[in-house]
Design an enzyme around this catalytic site. Structure first.
Site, short mmCIF file in Angstrom:
data_model
loop_
_atom_site.label_atom_id
_atom_site.label_comp_id
_atom_site.label_asym_id
_atom_site.label_seq_id
_atom_site.Cartn_x
_atom_site.Cartn_y
_atom_site.Cartn_z
N GLN A 1 -51.33 38.84 113.92
CA GLN A 1 -51.84 39.01 114.94
C GLN A 1 -51.10 38.80 116.08
OE1 GLN A 1 -54.79 40.80 115.04
NE2 GLN A 1 -54.90 40.93 117.07
N ASP B 1 -48.51 47.14 110.25
CA ASP B 1 -48.83 47.42 111.43
C ASP B 1 -47.85 48.46 112.13
OD1 ASP B 1 -50.68 46.04 113.22
OD2 ASP B 1 -49.64 43.98 112.75
N LYS C 1 -61.21 42.63 110.63
CA LYS C 1 -60.05 43.39 109.70
C LYS C 1 -60.38 42.96 108.49
CE LYS C 1 -56.88 43.85 113.41
NZ LYS C 1 -55.67 43.49 114.06
#
Ligand code: GUN
Length: 288
Positions: free
Chosen positions: A97, A120, A53
């Site tokens: 995460q 997200d 990422k």
């Protein structure tokens, strides 16, 4: 029939080029889109994901910060880090995460992220906006799947779609996006009786269960569009999806491979979400 293969690597590269161009346009206004990625613990798969990422961000001309903490980090310390990132004007997107270590309440952590930096799309207010058909951020994996369907010119209005897997990260937001686009959607889960009955009626089958080979060719309607969100390590050490690719590709009209399908799209859409967050900062500045 052998299915068309939907190339996620190629489509993701095109999307990333678009993001790089938008990044250059924002630079003219003195804004460099910034993403903070936070990883707690040492899960090897998560370490690979977060590194990918951050690298993708840098390649697209964006600013990125990778914060890695030991498994023992306390929830209070993590919440304090998020508060600092919420207040940092150089950071437009924050991604923690998942999964987090067991002693940390992931709901608390997600709710602590400022909703307008929640790239997200997991914050409860972003889930609510998605549910009501007015999303601010679309969760990256379902957003990437929608882009794949769009690139294949799949007609969603009136289509029958089955989503196998009901997670907050993929299954539920996926179903919402398809439903908003006019599809008739069924969400199946591990308790669904006669899964094949559902999948055989579907024009579009999206599988996100984490179980290799969950959907096989005989469970599909000929010509169906099959999107495989799974990434599993097979007994032979090779990556495989949740769909039995060999049998499914003989029945489907189009199918995503693993690797090289949905995975690269998830990262591309994370960049898009971070870009959108940074562009909103500019829009707020110019309307003041
Ligand atoms: N773990 C697996 N997928 C994801 C994702 O899309 N976002 C975050 N934050 N964690 C994940």
């Amino acid at each position: 029939m052998t299915a068309r293969v939907i190339d996620g690597v190629k489509l993701a590269a095109t999307i990333r080029e678009g993001v790089a161009a938008r990044s250059a346009a924002l630079a003219a206004h003195g804004i460099k889109p910034g993403l903070a990625v936070v990883l707690v613990g040492s899960d090897p798969a998560s370490q690979v994901y977060v590194r990918n990422k951050v690298t993708a961000c840098e390649k697209a001309g964006m600013h990125s910060v990778l914060e890695q903490y030991p498994t023992e980090m306390t929830q209070e310390a993590l919440l304090a880090r998020i508060e600092t990132l919420n207040a940092d004007p150089s950071i437009h997107g924050i991604l923690v995460q998942l999964p987090l270590p067991k002693h940390i309440d992931s709901h608390r952590v997600i709710e602590a992220i400022a909703a307008d930096k929640d790239v997200d799309g997991f914050h409860i207010s972003n889930a609510g906006l998605l549910m009501t058909g007015t999303p601010l951020f679309r969760p990256c994996t379902p957003y990437g799947v929608m882009k794949m369907l769009e690139s294949e010119q799949v007609v969603l209005r009136g289509a029958v779609a089955v989503v196998v897997g009901a997670s907050n990260i993929v299954g539920k937001p996926m179903a919402m996006l398809l439903q908003t686009a006019g599809a008739t959607v069924t969400i199946c889960n591990s308790k669904t009786r006669d899964l094949a009955w559902h999948t055989r009626h579907a024009d579009i089958v999206i599988v996100a269960t984490g179980k290799p080979g969950m959907v096989t060719g005989d469970m599909l309607k000929p010509g169906a569009i099959v999107i495989d969100v799974g990434i599993n390590r097979g007994a032979d050490g090779k990556l495989c999806g949740d769909v039995d690719y060999a049998s499914a590709k003989e029945v489907a009209g189009a199918i995503t491979p693993v690797p090289g399908g949905v995975g690269p799209m998830t990262i591309a859409m994370l960049l898009v979400n971070t870009m959108e967050a940074a562009e909103r900062v500019l829009a707020r500045r110019t309307t003041k």
